[in-house]
Every structure is written in structure tokens, then in C-alpha cells.
Scaffold this motif. Structure first.
Motif, PDB file in Angstrom:
ATOM      1  N   ASP A 526       0.847  -1.180   0.000  1.00 21.60           N
ATOM      2  CA  ASP A 526       0.000   0.000   0.000  1.00 21.60           C
ATOM      3  C   ASP A 526       0.891   1.240   0.000  1.00 21.60           C
ATOM      4  O   ASP A 526       2.096   1.169   0.221  1.00 21.60           O
ATOM      5  CB  ASP A 526      -0.935  -0.026   1.205  1.00 21.60           C
ATOM      6  CG  ASP A 526      -0.164  -0.053   2.494  1.00 21.60           C
ATOM      7  OD1 ASP A 526       0.238   1.022   2.958  1.00 21.60           O
ATOM      8  OD2 ASP A 526       0.074  -1.158   3.014  1.00 21.60           O
TER       9      ASP A 526
ATOM     10  N   GLY B 371      -7.143  -1.016  -5.575  1.00 19.08           N
ATOM     11  CA  GLY B 371      -6.600  -0.916  -4.231  1.00 19.08           C
ATOM     12  C   GLY B 371      -5.461  -1.880  -4.070  1.00 19.08           C
ATOM     13  O   GLY B 371      -5.354  -2.853  -4.830  1.00 19.08           O
ATOM     14  N   SER B 375      -6.543  -4.121   0.921  1.00 17.33           N
ATOM     15  CA  SER B 375      -7.257  -2.866   1.126  1.00 17.33           C
ATOM     16  C   SER B 375      -8.749  -3.082   1.313  1.00 17.33           C
ATOM     17  O   SER B 375      -9.482  -2.146   1.562  1.00 17.33           O
ATOM     18  CB  SER B 375      -7.005  -1.920  -0.050  1.00 17.33           C
ATOM     19  OG  SER B 375      -7.487  -2.514  -1.230  1.00 17.33           O
ATOM     20  N   LYS B 377     -10.768  -4.913  -0.971  1.00 16.57           N
ATOM     21  CA  LYS B 377     -11.518  -5.040  -2.222  1.00 16.57           C
ATOM     22  C   LYS B 377     -12.331  -6.321  -2.276  1.00 16.57           C
ATOM     23  O   LYS B 377     -13.510  -6.309  -2.611  1.00 16.57           O
ATOM     24  CB  LYS B 377     -10.552  -5.047  -3.430  1.00 16.57           C
ATOM     25  CG  LYS B 377      -9.721  -3.806  -3.565  1.00 16.57           C
ATOM     26  CD  LYS B 377      -8.684  -4.006  -4.656  1.00 16.57           C
ATOM     27  CE  LYS B 377      -7.954  -5.278  -4.449  1.00 16.57           C
ATOM     28  NZ  LYS B 377      -6.587  -5.403  -4.681  1.00 16.57           N
ATOM     29  N   HIS B 531      -6.053  -4.845  -8.925  1.00 21.69           N
ATOM     30  CA  HIS B 531      -4.990  -3.880  -8.701  1.00 21.69           C
ATOM     31  C   HIS B 531      -4.158  -3.726  -9.960  1.00 21.69           C
ATOM     32  O   HIS B 531      -3.084  -3.185  -9.949  1.00 21.69           O
ATOM     33  CB  HIS B 531      -4.139  -4.240  -7.474  1.00 21.69           C
ATOM     34  CG  HIS B 531      -3.299  -5.468  -7.650  1.00 21.69           C
ATOM     35  ND1 HIS B 531      -3.664  -6.678  -7.146  1.00 21.69           N
ATOM     36  CD2 HIS B 531      -2.120  -5.654  -8.271  1.00 21.69           C
ATOM     37  CE1 HIS B 531      -2.740  -7.573  -7.469  1.00 21.69           C
ATOM     38  NE2 HIS B 531      -1.794  -6.967  -8.149  1.00 21.69           N
ATOM     39  N   GLU B 546      -8.692   2.785  -0.148  1.00 23.99           N
ATOM     40  CA  GLU B 546      -7.515   2.756   0.700  1.00 23.99           C
ATOM     41  C   GLU B 546      -7.948   2.754   2.145  1.00 23.99           C
ATOM     42  O   GLU B 546      -8.792   3.572   2.545  1.00 23.99           O
ATOM     43  CB  GLU B 546      -6.609   3.955   0.393  1.00 23.99           C
ATOM     44  CG  GLU B 546      -5.161   3.543   0.276  1.00 23.99           C
ATOM     45  CD  GLU B 546      -4.314   4.656  -0.309  1.00 23.99           C
ATOM     46  OE1 GLU B 546      -3.818   4.477  -1.439  1.00 23.99           O
ATOM     47  OE2 GLU B 546      -4.169   5.707   0.335  1.00 23.99           O
ATOM     48  N   ASN B 547      -7.361   1.852   2.922  1.00 20.66           N
ATOM     49  CA  ASN B 547      -7.673   1.736   4.345  1.00 20.66           C
ATOM     50  C   ASN B 547      -9.175   1.658   4.608  1.00 20.66           C
ATOM     51  O   ASN B 547      -9.685   2.298   5.525  1.00 20.66           O
ATOM     52  CB  ASN B 547      -7.075   2.903   5.122  1.00 20.66           C
ATOM     53  CG  ASN B 547      -5.568   2.958   4.973  1.00 20.66           C
ATOM     54  OD1 ASN B 547      -4.930   1.907   4.903  1.00 20.66           O
ATOM     55  ND2 ASN B 547      -5.020   4.150   4.880  1.00 20.66           N
ATOM     56  N   ARG B 565      -4.125   9.552  -6.194  1.00 24.03           N
ATOM     57  CA  ARG B 565      -3.718   8.207  -5.777  1.00 24.03           C
ATOM     58  C   ARG B 565      -3.602   7.250  -6.956  1.00 24.03           C
ATOM     59  O   ARG B 565      -2.666   6.471  -7.033  1.00 24.03           O
ATOM     60  CB  ARG B 565      -4.746   7.651  -4.794  1.00 24.03           C
ATOM     61  CG  ARG B 565      -4.854   8.433  -3.518  1.00 24.03           C
ATOM     62  CD  ARG B 565      -3.611   8.262  -2.671  1.00 24.03           C
ATOM     63  NE  ARG B 565      -3.598   9.149  -1.546  1.00 24.03           N
ATOM     64  CZ  ARG B 565      -4.249   8.927  -0.422  1.00 24.03           C
ATOM     65  NH1 ARG B 565      -4.956   7.839  -0.297  1.00 24.03           N
ATOM     66  NH2 ARG B 565      -4.196   9.777   0.567  1.00 24.03           N
TER      67      ARG B 565
END
Lengths: 600, 574
Positions: A526, B371, B375, B377, B531, B546-547, B565
Motif C-alpha cells: 500500500d 486498491g 485494502s 476489495k 490492482h 484505501e484503508n 492516488r
């Protein structure tokens, strides 16, 4: 198709069986001792029969009071005690035989795996290899502990009984001998039967188990298709189907054990009838002219069941043999690899300095893949140079790193380190000069600290902590209950991918090697972890020779030089700006990426 | 154990039928030896004078001897056939029952274990339970019958000898195995630990081979593995001494019984209280009785394993069913999807995967969720399949809360292609039929055609009937994924959910598959979790996760221009 598969397995199990017998040599002393103890026990059984027969004869026919037989009762106790000791000894000696072979085979497997290196372990699912070293090796045990000694006993004990019976009555001896006509032949006959029973039964059960497992594995799919009820019905239907088929086979297969059963029962019956009729005077032959005493008759009758016992016991150990043969096949798949692909060890020696690395016309192909993965790769890495290696997936980038790590050997060409061929260097000294960070670092069972000092077990804690700080491990280890001494590996204290990668970085910091090999160390991280890892990497790369496999534009721009690998060759080399300016392969690849989404 | 013993009930009749010949065979062994012993002793005595020899009726004993010989053979054969058949029947019942209990748990109710290990264990445990009848019950009943029957036989001649025999039989059949189990329990527990330690070190060595060799740590790890191996072997050696002691104990008890019967009997014969021929009978019966009791030791061992297996299985099948579906049908208004401030974590202690997550997907809209690994998904897809329920917030399909959808209706509306789509080890045809059982041959080919796989399958030696087990060598990752797409086509659902459908494919295949999916889902709602950058430009919308939260969303072009991003994530050239 099924018959074809069976014939293949029969063929391979021949080699496997031969291998099994060869391994017995490693434990020959213990196997022989186990058999010897078994034989001694068999001889004592003959003595026991003689004592018991004598006692019954004494009180019944000779009319002796019990007290006159005291010495026989005393001897009987001694014989029983000795047989108990021998039974204990057989078990322990048999264990030693099995354990010795298992240790040797497991050792050989481990050495083979470490010698062949990641080129093998990467291609196989970890589970299958681990099961070779674990379960399959364990499955060898009973073959040496029980089956082999019993094989000897099945011949020796009946022989000893025949030797004891023939001098008393050749007729009784002949009954025993002919109801088991030619013991070896009988053994083969019964052996085939017993083996095919256990194999057929075992095959059916293992196919059923495999099918059951398959349906369990597919459960998420089946639920998505709303078909889990249908699958449960299928489990039942297939099970029933197998029952019908297997029972048809077993009905015939069990006949062979019935034959053994029949012969042993009939021989007892025949011996009894023969003895009874001769006592009554209807028969008058077979005893060399001496009338049979009751002691003789009881002695023979008591030995009759024991004559067949070793054979029947051998039958019960047949599945140990089938199991061991199956295990041997799996083990041989690992042991019988083509010669190791990793570098041979050479005597330790100093390394040539400076560490200039040169690939000269390196070629390499893999089994089962047409053509060469590397078809003549040439490049040079100067000391302290930072080089990015790029190319489409499958171009052989990781293979180049594997070659440098000594995990693979080239089929042709030469890797030269400071003027000396890599193949002539001591592999451990060479690996001491490099640090490697892959995409999926493995953390080992133990503390964070132990994991960091993987490459330098003697490092002091100051050095370890410095490495942990530099790799940003401290940022999360600080919050862990045990700090760097926190044990990892247990599920609860697992680390995230990004954290694991930082531990791997700390390993490299601590090792402080002049050459650094990086295989997409930030792939799949990430954003936050990626940033941390990139920053730490920047510090790590300073003043070292670095070869990075990367997909990241930023890393490619930052490199001193870019090597573009395509079709197994280096097709372009130069700094990023120059290559982009030349509008060659790199340019095409990057613009293709940007246009990739318009392709459709 | 109780729920499993209950499952044996329908097989009671066959079990009894199987026990009869088992007991008969053991009885025949005793009978054969006892009658033989009596016969020759009596004959020898009668043969002392010609008058008694002539008067001796040898017809009955010789017939009895032959009868027992044949009975033993036939009874053993019958026992084997009947009991193996029963075992298969029990196995069918057990598997079906376990499967039916586990199906509603998958996959969420089975979480917390490593899936592969768990399923392997279930299969092994069911197999172990299957042994209960043939390996535990049958030998126990046979041993019990002999333990009672043979002393009773002896009691007719010499009650004291009968008592002695009964004591020795029970000691050999019950005390020795119980003792072995008692002394072996601690070692057995150690063995389990030692073998799991060996496995851990082994598996990590195999997984981390590259790390170990690159850091010159191979020798160190070999030593770790070896010390685990040695600890295991030492434990096993202790166990073998216990086994040896139990074998010695059985030998001592067999001999002890023989000795006692002879000692008591000899005196009775000498004093004229017992016929000498009956002493021979008692001697042989004693020896034969122990043959039936010795297998009890093995039965005890199996019983221990079976109990453990039952406990583990019970632990799994008695888990609460995580998600229950209502039965009343719903009336969705369209094929849109909505997440309304959904929060989710896999365990109460685990970190949140989604936190107040919001997303609206319009009917027929194509949305990609981007992601990093972890993350959240894939969680979105799991929630939409209702394998889990959100910890907080609500999920809607067609404006209806997911909790109102009956399972069958929900499944009809969703087609899922996941990265781990399982290919069953049967033919391609059967794999496709799982998706749509009533599909005609033409439907199958049409689906394959739409997934652009028909040419490949047509060229296989057995076509649709090619076994997927053999496909390992024939089929590539891309083709396997296309087979999953063909299954999705057969489902003919209005909403498609794709979980990293191009993972592990090369660029060429990746582009081709995305193009195929795009064509197939025209007019359907598509949610694709990935991804990989491929195909993003063609989506109506790209959402970056994200997160557990939406970091940014918009068309591909807008996001790339904003250099946020998505642009950072795509700063990779392949």
C-alpha cells in the motif's frame, strides 16, 4: 484409461520397491537383530509346546503326580519370561531399524532440497514437498520395523517347526509341508492377494477422499451457483458407486486370504485326525516304527497353528509394504531430480576485487518450456553502479537474479566476477558479498531480532537495532509488546506484507553487503508502506552495486543505467533519458502502457 | 462421539449381520483347537488297550474338527465381505452428513483456520471415524464374546482354572491396553507437538529457501530442522518402548494363563477329579482364546484416534451458521448496488477492513475498484455474495436490503468470477454443468464461445469430456479463468462481480480477457475488483480504495489528470 494408469503405477513401484530394499542396508544390523529375536521367540515357542505336551502326557498317560513335574513347570515359567523379553526387544530393535532408515532418508531429502535450492521449491507447492519430507518418510517406518523382519520369519519359523516335527512323524510333517506347498510359492501367492486387497481397498478409499476433498474445496463456488445441496447428493451417489465397484473386486480378492485360512484350518484338522487314528491303531505308518506318545501328538498339534502364524502376520504387514512403496515413489520424485542446478561448492577463498560483474553470452532453458528463457545475455555491472532491469513479465528478469545468487547455473556462457568465473568461486563466500530482497520475504519462526540477524548470526544488539531503525522496523516494533524480541510466526502476531518487507530490508542493512539484488521489493504494497520502503531503500543503495528488477517508473528514472530485457536478450541499455530519446524498446513499452487502456 | 454413533443407527442391521460371522470365526478357532486337543488325548488314552480303542467313537470328533475348520474359513470370508460393505455404507452416511453440515458454513464459518488444512483435516477425520465399526467395535465384540465364552467352557471342567483364565484374559484384553494408553498419553501429546514443530521448520525452509540461501543461513536452518527431527525420533523411541512393554505384557499373560490352567488342571487329573483329555481341551482352548483378545490393543489405539477425530469434527459442524437467509422472495427494482456506511471486520479483534464505506453503482454501470493487497476489495464481493454480513451499515441490491433476499434468488442475480475459482476434478462438461445443471450441449458451446474458449476446447482430444485433472498440463491460467467466465455466462445473471479476474495472466491475455468481459456485460451491472491497471479507461468509473475507505473516485481520465492516488499507483510500467 484406468488400466493405463494402473500399469504406470505398477511400473514405477518396481523402482520404488527396489529402492526400498536398498535402503534396508542402512539398518541391516537392526533388521537382522529384529528377525533374530523373532526367530529365538519362535524356537522358544517350540520348547514351550514340548513342555506343555510333556506335562499333559505326564499326568494323564504316565499317571505322575503334579509335584513330580515341578521342573517342567519351572522351565515353562522361564520360557514364558524369556519370550516376553524377546517381544519387548523385537519392538525396540524394529523401531531402531525404521528410525535409522527414516533419519537417513530425511537427511538426504533435506540436503537435496537445500542443494537444489529455490529453483525447485518455487516450482512446487510447498505442501507437497513438505509432505515428502514429513509423512512420506514416516510411512517408510513399518516396512523396516515390521515387514522386512517378518519376511525372514515367515520362512524361518515354519522351517524350524518342520525340523522339530519331522523326526517325530514324517506324516504329520508332510501334512504341514504339503498344505503349504512350497512355502515361498505360497507366500508369493498370498502376498499378491493381500497386496492387491489392501491396494484396491486403499485406492478406492483414497479416490473417494480426494473427490470429497474436491467438493469441499469447491464449496464457495457451489454456494455461488446455489448448488450445495446437489453436491451433497453427489457425495452420496459417488460413494455408493464406489461401494459397488470395490465390493465386486474385494469379493474376489478376499478369496486369496480365505485360501490361507482354509489351508491352515485344514492342516490342523488333518493333523488331529491323523494323530487320533494312529493312536487308535487304524493307521500304522509315518513314525519310523516308533509308536506315537501323547506328548508327541500334543506337541505336533500345538505347533500346527504356529506354523501358519508368521505367514498370516506377514499378511497383516502387507499394507506397510504398499504404503512404503507409495511413499518411496513420492520421495524418489524429489531425490531423483536431474543434477542440481545450483552452483557447486568450492573451497573457501578470497574474492577478486573490485566486484565487477559481467554476464557473457548467458543462455538458459527450462524443462517443459520451449526455447531458451535467456538466449545470450551480455551485460556488465561496474562497482557502485545502480542498474534497473526492466522487461515484460516472463522475460527472465528474476532468472538473471537467480543466476547471480547461484540458484541456477547457465546452460551456456559465463558469469565473471572481477575476472574470475562465478562457477569457480566458493558459493558461500560469494553469497556473503550480496544481499537480496524479493517480492515475498519469508519470516522465520522466532523473534524479530532473530529474523533480522539471519545473515549475521553474531551481530551485536547495537548493530541489529541500527539496522531495524534504518529499515523503519522500529516504527512498528516499538508498539509491539516485546519490541524486537516479539515472536512472530504465530497467527496472532503476524505482520503485514509491508512490515515483513521492512524486516527483510533490515536483514540487508545488517548484512551490509557490497552488492544488492532487488526483485520488485515494493510490488503490491500500500502507498504508506511503499513510501517507507522506498525511503529506506534509498539509504540502503548508497555506495553499493545495485541491480533492481522494477516496474516503477520512478526507480527506472533514478537508475544510473537501464537494461531492457526482451525475448531472452538485453535489447537496450543506457540511462533513462537517452533511451526515451532514442525511441526504442523502453519508449515503446512505456507508451504502450499509456495507450494500453485505449487498446480495446 | 455421540452425534456420530447416532449416525450408525441406520446400519445397525448390517452391523449385527457382520458381527455374527466375526464371533463365529473366533468360536471356530477355539472349537477347532479344543476339540482336536481333546480328540487326540482321548484317542491316545483309549489306544492304550485294544478294547477301549475299538470302543472309541471317532466319527463325531473328526466330523467336528472338519466342521470347525470349514466354519472358520467361511465365517472369516463372510465377515470380511459384510463388514467392508457396511464400512462403505457408513462412510457414505458420514460424508453426506458432514458435507450437509459444512456447506452452510462455507466460507465464512470456516474462517480462522487455514482453509486447506481444515478441509484436509475434515476428510482425514471422517476417514478415521469410519474405522469405528470395523476396527474398534468388531474386535471388541469378538474379544468380549471370547472372554466370556471360553472361561464358561472351562468352568464345566475346572472352575478354578476358568476363574484364572478369565482374570488373565481380562488383564490382557483390558488392563494391558489401558496401561499402554495411560503411560503413552504424555508421550503421545509430546509427539504431536514435536511433529508440528518439525513441520513448521520444514515448511518455512521450503518457503524461504531463497532467503536462507541468499543469507547463507541454510546450514543453520538445517540444524533447526534436524534438532526437531531428533526430538521427534526420541519421543517415538519412548513410545516404542511402551509398545514393547505392552507386547511383553501380553506374552506374559498368555503364558501365565497357560501355566495356571495346566498347574490347576494337572493336580485335578492326578487326583482323578478331571479327565486328562479335558485338560488337553482346556490347554488348547486357552491358547486359542488369546488369539481373539490380542487385537484389542490396536482397537484401543484406534478408539483414541477416533475420539479425537470426532471431537474435532464436532467442533466444526456445531459452529453457528453465520448467515441465515429468509425464504420470502423480494422484488428488486433494478440491478443497482449500494453500500451504505458499511463497516466490516473479520473478527472482533481484527483491524477493520471497511470503515463507513459508501458506494452506489447504478444499474448497468461498470465500476472498477482499485486498491493494494489487503485494502478490502475482495471483502466487497464477499459481502455482496452475503458470505459475511457487515459489522455495521447496510448493503443493497436493487434497492432491497441484502438481508431480505432469499439465497436462491440472490444467487440467480449474481455471477462471480473469482481469482480462486475452483475447477473441479471432473470433465469440463461437468464443471460447466455445476453452473447450470439443465444446460444443453449447445448452451455449453455457446458459453464457451462467448468466453472465447470454444476453439481451445474443440481442439482438446476429448473435447468437453476432457478431464480437468489432466488439464494441469494443457490449460493455462488464462484458459482456467475463461472457463470461470463461461460458467458466469451460463449463470446468465444481471450482475457480474469479478475479483482480480486477470491476476497471474500475462499482458496479452489480460487485455483479451478484459475485452471479452466488457462485451459480455454490456447492459449488465459490473463490479470489478483489481490492482491491475488494464481496462480502467473503459470503465464508467474507477474507485480507489484505501484503508477501508474510498480515497478517490471518478473516470479514469479525470483521476489520471488529477495526479492523485490512482496516478501514483499506476506509476509502474507493466
Amino acid at each position: 484409461m484406468v488400466s493405463c494408469m494402473d500399469s504406470i503405477s505398477a511400473h514405477t513401484s518396481k523402482t520404488a520397491r527396489r529402492w526400498l530394499f536398498r535402503q534396508a542396508w542402512r539398518a541391516r544390523g537392526w533388521v537382522a537383530l529384529t528377525a533374530a529375536l523373532g526367530l529365538a521367540s519362535g524356537l522358544l515357542l517350540i520348547a514351550q509346546a514340548a513342555l506343555v505336551a510333556g506335562i499333559v502326557h505326564g499326568v494323564f498317560i504316565a499317571g505322575m503326580p503334579r509335584d513330580q513335574l515341578g521342573s517342567r513347570f519351572g522351565l515353562l515359567i522361564a520360557v514364558i519370561g524369556l519370550r516376553a523379553l524377546l517381544a519387548w526387544g523385537r519392538e525396540v530393535a524394529g523401531f531402531k531399524a525404521g528410525a535409522r532408515v527414516r533419519s537417513a532418508v530425511r537427511r538426504a531429502l533435506l540436503e537435496g532440497l537445500f542443494h537444489t535450492g529455490p529453483a525447485l521449491t518455487r516450482r512446487h507447492a510447498g505442501g507437497a514437498l513438505a509432505s515428502s519430507v514429513m509423512e512420506q518418510v514416516e510411512a517408510l517406518h513399518n516396512f523396516y520395523a515390521f515387514y522386512l523382519p517378518q519376511l525372514a520369519l515367515a520362512a524361518l519359523v515354519p522351517l524350524a517347526i518342520l525340523i522339530a516335527v519331522f523326526p517325530i512323524s514324517w506324516t504329520a510333517g508332510a501334512i504341514l509341508l504339503f498344505t503349504a506347498p512350497l512355502i515361498p510359492l505360497f507366500m508369493i501367492l498370498v502376498g499378491m492377494g493381500a497386496e492387491s486387497i489392501s491396494q484396491k481397498n486403499f485406492q478406492a478409499l483414497s479416490r473417494l477422499s480426494a473427490q470429497f476433498l474436491d467438493l469441499l474445496r469447491g464449496l464457495p463456488n457451489l454456494r455461488r451457483f446455489d448448488r450445495s445441496q446437489a453436491a451433497a447428493d453427489k457425495v452420496a451417489a459417488v460413494s455408493e458407486d464406489y461401494r459397488h465397484h470395490t465390493m465386486q473386486v474385494l469379493r474376489v480378492a478376499f478369496l486369496s486370504s480365505a485360501v490361507l485360512e482354509f489351508f491352515s484350518s485344514v492342516s490342523i484338522a488333518l493333523v488331529a485326525v491323523y494323530l487320533g487314528t494312529s493312536y487308535l491303531g487304524y493307521l500304522n505308518f509315518g513314525t519310523y516304527g516308533n509308536p506315537l506318545t501323547l506328548a508327541d501328538g500334543l506337541f505336533i498339534l500345538m505347533l500346527a497353528p504356529d506354523y501358519f502364524l508368521p505367514l498370516r502376520e506377514l499378511g497383516t504387514h502387507y499394507h506397510a509394504r504398499a504404503e512404503a512403496a507409495g511413499a518411496a515413489e513420492e520421495i524418489l520424485k524429489v531425490l531423483d531430480r536431474p543434477p542440481p542446478t545450483s552452483l557447486p561448492s568450492n573451497p573457501p577463498q578470497g574474492l577478486p576485487q573490485p566486484l565487477e560483474i559481467r554476464f557473457r553470452n548467458i543462455r538458459l532453458g527450462f524443462e517443459g518450456r520451449g526455447g531458451n528463457v535467456l538466449a545470450g545475455v551480455d551485460f556488465k555491472l561496474a562497482p557502485d553502479e545502480q542498474v534497473a532491469l526492466v522487461g515484460p513479465s516472463g522475460a527472465g528478469k528474476t532468472t538473471i537474479l537467480d543466476l547471480l545468487l547461484g540458484f541456477l547455473q547457465p546452460d551456456g556462457g559465463e558469469i565473471v566476477i572481477g575476472g574470475r568465473p562465478l562457477a569457480d568461486l566458493d558459493i558461500e563466500t560469494w553469497r556473503g558479498q550480496l544481499a537480496w530482497i524479493g517480492q515475498q520475504p519469508t519470516l522465520f519462526h522466532g523473534t524479530l531480532r532473530e529474523n533480522i540477524r539471519l545473515g549475521r548470526p553474531q551481530a551485536d544488539s547495537q548493530a541489529i537495532e541500527a539496522a531495524a531503525r534504518a529499515a523503519r522496523v522500529t516504527e512498528f516494533s516499538r508498539r509491539l509488546p516485546g519490541g524486537l524480541d516479539t515472536r512472530i510466526g504465530e497467527m496472532a502476531a503476524g505482520l503485514s506484507r509491508g512490515q515483513a518487507q521492512r524486516v527483510a530490508l533490515a536483514r540487508a542493512f545488517l548484512k551490509d553487503a557490497p552488492l544488492l539484488l532487488l526483485d520488485e521489493p515494493t510490488a503490491g504494497l500500500d502507498l504508506q508502506n511503499e513510501q517507507l520502503v522506498l525511503e529506506a531503500l534509498q539509504a540502503l543503495c548508497r555506495n553499493r552495486t545495485v541491480l533492481t528488477v522494477s516496474h516503477r517508473l520512478a526507480s527506472i528514472r533514478a537508475a544510473d543505467r537501464v537494461l531492457v530485457l526482451d525475448g531472452g536478450k538485453i535489447v537496450e541499455t543506457g540511462c533513462y533519458d537517452a533511451l526515451m530519446g532514442a525511441r526504442g524498446r523502453l519508449y515503446a513499452m512505456i507508451t504502450r502502457r499509456e495507450g494500453a487502456f485505449d487498446l480495446a | 462421539m455421540r452425534p456420530f454413533v447416532h449416525l450408525l443407527k441406520p446400519h445397525r442391521a448390517w452391523m449385527l449381520v457382520g458381527l455374527l460371522p466375526a464371533v463365529a470365526a473366533a468360536g471356530a478357532v477355539v472349537g477347532l483347537l479344543a476339540v482336536s486337543g481333546w480328540f487326540i488325548a482321548a484317542a491316545a488314552f483309549a489306544g492304550l488297550t485294544p478294547v477301549t480303542a475299538h470302543a472309541f467313537n471317532m466319527l463325531h470328533p473328526s466330523v467336528a474338527v472338519r466342521f470347525f475348520a470349514i466354519l472358520r474359513t467361511l465365517a472369516r470370508y463372510a465377515e470380511r465381505i459384510v463388514n467392508h460393505n457396511t464400512t462403505f455404507r457408513i462412510l457414505t452416511t458420514l460424508r453426506t452428513w458432514v458435507y450437509a453440515r459444512i456447506a452452510p458454513l462455507a466460507p465464512s464459518g470456516l474462517a480462522g483456520f487455514r482453509q486447506g488444512d481444515l478441509l484436509n483435516r475434515i476428510v482425514a477425520d471422517v476417514d478415521a471415524l469410519d474405522n469405528l465399526f470395523i476396527r474398534v467395535m468388531t474386535p471388541s465384540v469378538v474379544a468380549g464374546a471370547v472372554m466370556i465364552g471360553v472361561p464358561l467352557l472351562l468352568a464345566a471342567y475346572a472352575p478354578a482354572a476358568a476363574v484364572a483364565l478369565a482374570i488373565f484374559l481380562m488383564a490382557a484384553g483390558l488392563a494391558v491396553p489401558a496401561g499402554a494408553r495411560h503411560w503413552g498419553a504424555a508421550t503421545g501429546g509430546e509427539l504431536t507437538q514435536q511433529s508440528s514443530r518439525l513441520r513448521i521448520h520444514l515448511v518455512e525452509a521450503l518457503q524461504g529457501m531463497a532467503d536462507l540461501l541468499a543469507f547463507n543461513a541454510g546450514r543453520h536452518q538445517t540444524e533447526r530442522i534436524w534438532s526437531a527431527h531428533q526430538a521427534l525420533t526420541a519421543g517415538q523411541e519412548r513410545m516404542s518402548r511402551i509398545n514393547g512393554a505392552s507386547a511383553a505384557g501380553t506374552t506374559l499373560l498368555t503364558g501365565g494363563a497357560l501355566w495356571c490352567v495346566l498347574y490347576i488342571g494337572a493336580d485335578l487329573v492326578a487326583t482323578g477329579a478331571l479327565d486328562g483329555a479335558h485338560l488337553a481341551l482346556m490347554t488348547f482352548a486357552t491358547l486359542a482364546a488369546f488369539e481373539a483378545v490380542t487385537p484389542l490393543a490396536a482397537a484401543y489405539q484406534y478408539l483414541g484416534q477416533t475420539r479425537q477425530a470426532a471431537r474435532r469434527l464436532n467442533e466444526i459442524v456445531s459452529r453457528p451458521i453465520p448467515v441465515r437467509f429468509p425464504s420470502a422472495p423480494v422484488k428488486p427494482v433494478n440491478t443497482g448496488i449500494a453500500f451504505e456506511s458499511v463497516s466490516f471486520r473479520y473478527h472482533p479483534e481484527a483491524p477493520p477492513v471497511l470503515e463507513a464505506f459508501n458506494l452506489q453503482v447504478a444499474p448497468s454501470e461498470h465500476v472498477a475498484i482499485m486498491g493494494a493487497t489487503g485494502s478490502g476489495k475482495s471483502t466487497l464481493i464477499n459481502l455482496l455474495c452475503r458470505f459475511w454480513d457487515p459489522t455495521a451499515g447496510r448493503v443493497f441490491i436493487g434497492n432491497q436490503d441484502l438481508r431480505l433476499w432469499p439465497e436462491a434468488q440472490l444467487r440467480q442475480n449474481l455471477a462471480v468470477v473469482s481469482q480462486q475459482s475452483h475447477l473441479f476434478n471432473t470433465s469440463i462438461r461437468e464443471n460447466l454443468l455445476w453452473a447450470k445443471p439443465d444446460a444443453e450441449e449447445a448452451d455449453l458451446w455457446e458459453a464457451l464461445d462467448k468466453a472465447r474458449l470454444s476453439a481451445f476446447v474443440a481442439n482438446l482430444p476429448d473435447g468437453l469430456d476432457t478431464w480437468t485433472g489432466e488439464l494441469g498440463q494443457l490449460i493455462s491460467g488464462g484458459e482456467a479463468r475463461r472457463l470461470a467466465v463461461a460458467q458466469a455466462v451460463l449463470r446468465d445473471a444481471p450482475i457480474w462481480l469479478l475479483d482480480e479476474p486477470t491476476e497471474g495472466l500475462d499482458t496479452e491475455n489480460e487485455h483479451a480477457l478484459i475485452r471479452t468481459i466488457r462485451t459480455l456485460t454490456r447492459g449488465r451491472t459490473l463490479l470489478i475488483v483489481t490492482h491491475r491497471p488494464v481496462g480502467l479507461a473503459e470503465m464508467d468509473r474507477v474507485v480507489v480504495l484505501e484503508n477501508g475507505k474510498v480515497a478517490e473516485a471518478g473516470t479514469y481520465e479525470a483521476l489520471m489528470n488529477a495526479k492523485g492516488r490512482l496516478a501514483a499507483m499506476l506509476d509502474a510500467i507493466w
